[in-house]
Design a protein around this motif. Structure first.
Motif, mmCIF file in Angstrom:
data_model
loop_
_atom_site.group_PDB
_atom_site.id
_atom_site.type_symbol
_atom_site.label_atom_id
_atom_site.label_comp_id
_atom_site.label_asym_id
_atom_site.label_seq_id
_atom_site.Cartn_x
_atom_site.Cartn_y
_atom_site.Cartn_z
ATOM 1 N N GLU A 8 -128.239 -17.616 90.154
ATOM 2 C CA GLU A 8 -128.538 -16.101 89.365
ATOM 3 C C GLU A 8 -127.830 -15.025 89.911
ATOM 4 O O GLU A 8 -127.353 -14.226 89.143
ATOM 5 C CB GLU A 8 -130.006 -16.077 89.441
ATOM 6 C CG GLU A 8 -130.946 -16.982 88.627
ATOM 7 C CD GLU A 8 -132.361 -16.643 88.710
ATOM 8 O OE1 GLU A 8 -132.800 -16.038 89.268
ATOM 9 O OE2 GLU A 8 -133.167 -17.697 88.082
ATOM 10 N N ASP A 9 -127.803 -15.043 91.093
ATOM 11 C CA ASP A 9 -126.791 -13.979 92.007
ATOM 12 C C ASP A 9 -125.731 -14.828 92.831
ATOM 13 O O ASP A 9 -125.754 -15.032 93.937
ATOM 14 C CB ASP A 9 -127.794 -13.256 92.901
ATOM 15 C CG ASP A 9 -127.177 -11.999 93.580
ATOM 16 O OD1 ASP A 9 -126.055 -11.500 92.878
ATOM 17 O OD2 ASP A 9 -127.404 -11.630 94.549
ATOM 18 N N VAL A 10 -124.758 -14.875 92.116
ATOM 19 C CA VAL A 10 -123.629 -15.852 92.547
ATOM 20 C C VAL A 10 -122.832 -14.990 93.597
ATOM 21 O O VAL A 10 -122.558 -13.839 93.589
ATOM 22 C CB VAL A 10 -122.545 -16.030 91.297
ATOM 23 C CG1 VAL A 10 -121.440 -16.934 91.683
ATOM 24 C CG2 VAL A 10 -123.158 -16.780 89.996
ATOM 25 N N SER A 11 -122.593 -15.741 94.672
ATOM 26 C CA SER A 11 -122.161 -15.121 95.819
ATOM 27 C C SER A 11 -120.829 -16.116 96.371
ATOM 28 O O SER A 11 -120.966 -17.314 96.201
ATOM 29 C CB SER A 11 -122.974 -15.013 96.786
ATOM 30 O OG SER A 11 -122.393 -14.749 98.327
ATOM 31 N N THR A 12 -119.990 -15.596 96.893
ATOM 32 C CA THR A 12 -118.991 -16.048 97.481
ATOM 33 C C THR A 12 -118.947 -16.560 98.925
ATOM 34 O O THR A 12 -117.894 -16.946 99.501
ATOM 35 C CB THR A 12 -117.680 -15.433 97.273
ATOM 36 O OG1 THR A 12 -117.669 -14.181 98.228
ATOM 37 C CG2 THR A 12 -117.124 -15.097 95.987
ATOM 38 N N ILE A 13 -120.163 -16.470 99.347
ATOM 39 C CA ILE A 13 -120.625 -16.690 100.754
ATOM 40 C C ILE A 13 -119.751 -18.450 101.209
ATOM 41 O O ILE A 13 -120.184 -19.252 100.426
ATOM 42 C CB ILE A 13 -122.117 -16.884 101.095
ATOM 43 C CG1 ILE A 13 -122.472 -15.397 101.065
ATOM 44 C CG2 ILE A 13 -122.273 -17.353 102.571
ATOM 45 C CD1 ILE A 13 -124.268 -15.400 101.123
ATOM 46 N N SER A 18 -110.795 -18.680 99.935
ATOM 47 C CA SER A 18 -109.928 -19.067 98.759
ATOM 48 C C SER A 18 -109.483 -18.113 97.700
ATOM 49 O O SER A 18 -110.120 -17.137 97.797
ATOM 50 C CB SER A 18 -111.262 -19.991 97.733
ATOM 51 O OG SER A 18 -110.682 -20.508 96.544
ATOM 52 N N PRO A 19 -108.161 -18.363 97.409
ATOM 53 C CA PRO A 19 -107.528 -17.367 96.354
ATOM 54 C C PRO A 19 -108.430 -17.229 95.126
ATOM 55 O O PRO A 19 -108.183 -16.419 94.421
ATOM 56 C CB PRO A 19 -106.251 -17.905 96.181
ATOM 57 C CG PRO A 19 -106.293 -19.375 96.699
ATOM 58 C CD PRO A 19 -107.349 -19.349 97.550
ATOM 59 N N VAL A 20 -109.279 -18.381 94.727
ATOM 60 C CA VAL A 20 -109.861 -18.114 93.462
ATOM 61 C C VAL A 20 -111.722 -18.177 93.883
ATOM 62 O O VAL A 20 -112.229 -18.928 93.178
ATOM 63 C CB VAL A 20 -109.690 -19.358 92.456
ATOM 64 C CG1 VAL A 20 -108.185 -18.963 92.130
ATOM 65 C CG2 VAL A 20 -109.741 -20.588 93.134
ATOM 66 N N ALA A 21 -111.850 -17.399 94.955
ATOM 67 C CA ALA A 21 -113.254 -17.339 95.466
ATOM 68 C C ALA A 21 -114.460 -17.486 94.359
ATOM 69 O O ALA A 21 -115.256 -17.828 94.459
ATOM 70 C CB ALA A 21 -113.450 -16.578 96.759
ATOM 71 N N ASP A 22 -114.014 -16.219 93.713
ATOM 72 C CA ASP A 22 -115.210 -15.764 92.749
ATOM 73 C C ASP A 22 -115.206 -17.058 91.566
ATOM 74 O O ASP A 22 -116.481 -17.220 91.162
ATOM 75 C CB ASP A 22 -114.736 -14.671 91.872
ATOM 76 C CG ASP A 22 -114.796 -13.478 92.576
ATOM 77 O OD1 ASP A 22 -115.436 -13.402 93.625
ATOM 78 O OD2 ASP A 22 -114.121 -12.483 92.298
ATOM 79 N N SER A 72 -105.734 -29.673 100.199
ATOM 80 C CA SER A 72 -106.499 -28.244 100.305
ATOM 81 C C SER A 72 -107.497 -28.529 101.511
ATOM 82 O O SER A 72 -108.098 -29.490 101.438
ATOM 83 C CB SER A 72 -107.010 -27.976 99.133
ATOM 84 O OG SER A 72 -107.695 -26.697 99.410
ATOM 85 N N LYS A 73 -107.731 -27.455 102.194
ATOM 86 C CA LYS A 73 -108.762 -27.547 103.247
ATOM 87 C C LYS A 73 -110.166 -27.655 102.672
ATOM 88 O O LYS A 73 -110.516 -26.633 101.636
ATOM 89 C CB LYS A 73 -108.560 -26.219 104.038
ATOM 90 C CG LYS A 73 -109.651 -25.957 105.042
ATOM 91 C CD LYS A 73 -109.330 -24.821 105.712
ATOM 92 C CE LYS A 73 -110.533 -24.417 106.584
ATOM 93 N NZ LYS A 73 -110.448 -22.960 107.240
ATOM 94 N N PRO A 74 -110.894 -28.431 103.029
ATOM 95 C CA PRO A 74 -112.268 -28.477 102.661
ATOM 96 C C PRO A 74 -113.034 -27.165 103.273
ATOM 97 O O PRO A 74 -112.997 -26.951 104.526
ATOM 98 C CB PRO A 74 -113.091 -29.843 102.914
ATOM 99 C CG PRO A 74 -112.172 -30.157 103.941
ATOM 100 C CD PRO A 74 -110.780 -29.515 103.702
ATOM 101 N N LEU A 75 -113.768 -26.320 102.177
ATOM 102 C CA LEU A 75 -114.606 -25.613 102.951
ATOM 103 C C LEU A 75 -115.916 -25.528 102.938
ATOM 104 O O LEU A 75 -116.714 -25.245 104.181
ATOM 105 C CB LEU A 75 -114.419 -24.099 101.878
ATOM 106 C CG LEU A 75 -112.912 -23.469 101.653
ATOM 107 C CD1 LEU A 75 -113.270 -22.461 100.775
ATOM 108 C CD2 LEU A 75 -112.526 -22.948 103.042
ATOM 109 N N GLU A 76 -116.709 -26.399 102.261
ATOM 110 C CA GLU A 76 -117.989 -26.762 102.208
ATOM 111 C C GLU A 76 -118.259 -28.183 101.692
ATOM 112 O O GLU A 76 -117.642 -28.708 100.783
ATOM 113 C CB GLU A 76 -118.838 -25.847 101.327
ATOM 114 C CG GLU A 76 -118.976 -24.390 101.825
ATOM 115 C CD GLU A 76 -119.868 -23.305 101.055
ATOM 116 O OE1 GLU A 76 -120.459 -22.518 101.609
ATOM 117 O OE2 GLU A 76 -120.051 -23.568 99.659
#
Length: 154
Positions: A8-13, A18-22, A72-76
């Motif tokens: 509901e409140d999308v976050s880039t945490i 990432s260059p396309v974090a959003d 690509s590097k895994p983030l999560e």
């Protein structure tokens, strides 16, 4: 440190590098909404460095099934079980999301899915092997996806 994804409140945490974090955050939120609505499951992720077993399992399946290595590097990453299905997700810095769906019962569905965040180019390692379909998402914009069926036992 794990993070319950809020759709509901999308976050880039966790996705800030990432260059396309959003767009990647929207894709992750889209998955969280799906699992909450379908299975009443809270989609929780953790940094890939803390989820090496999940990342290694996904990478092993890619390597053994299709001789694929993701650049690509895994983030999560996350892994969980719902309704007799083992799920694993890895979110990459490039904007790629890979999920492994593995039904526990013999003869069940077993597949690897690829989803690309809005604005992300198809990674070179996938471009010649898979065709990507498009779907619209309120949270993630246009998602492009593809998959393959897992033949081995994992």
């Amino acid at each position: 440190m794990s993070y319950a994804v809020d759709f509901e409140d999308v976050s880039t945490i966790g996705l800030e590098s990432s260059p396309v974090a959003d767009a990647l955050a929207g894709l992750r939120a889209n998955e969280a909404r799906y699992f909450k609505n379908k299975y009443d499951h809270v989609f929780t992720v953790e940094p890939a460095a803390e989820a090496t077993e999940v990342v290694d399992r996904v990478h092993r399946i890619l390597a053994e099934e299709r001789d694929l290595v993701i650049e690509s590097k895994p983030l999560e990453a996350t892994a969980f079980e719902v309704d007799g299905i083992r799920m694993a997700y890895v979110f990459y810095e490039s904007g790629l999301s890979i999920n492994v769906m593995y039904t526990i019962a013999d003869g069940g569905k077993r597949a690897v899915g690829f989803k690309l965040s809005d604005g992300m180019d198809v990674p070179e390692e996938l471009a010649t092997r898979f065709k990507f379909a498009r779907q619209k998402s309120k949270l993630a914009g246009t998602i492009r996806g593809s998959f393959f069926v897992i033949k081995g036992e994992y």
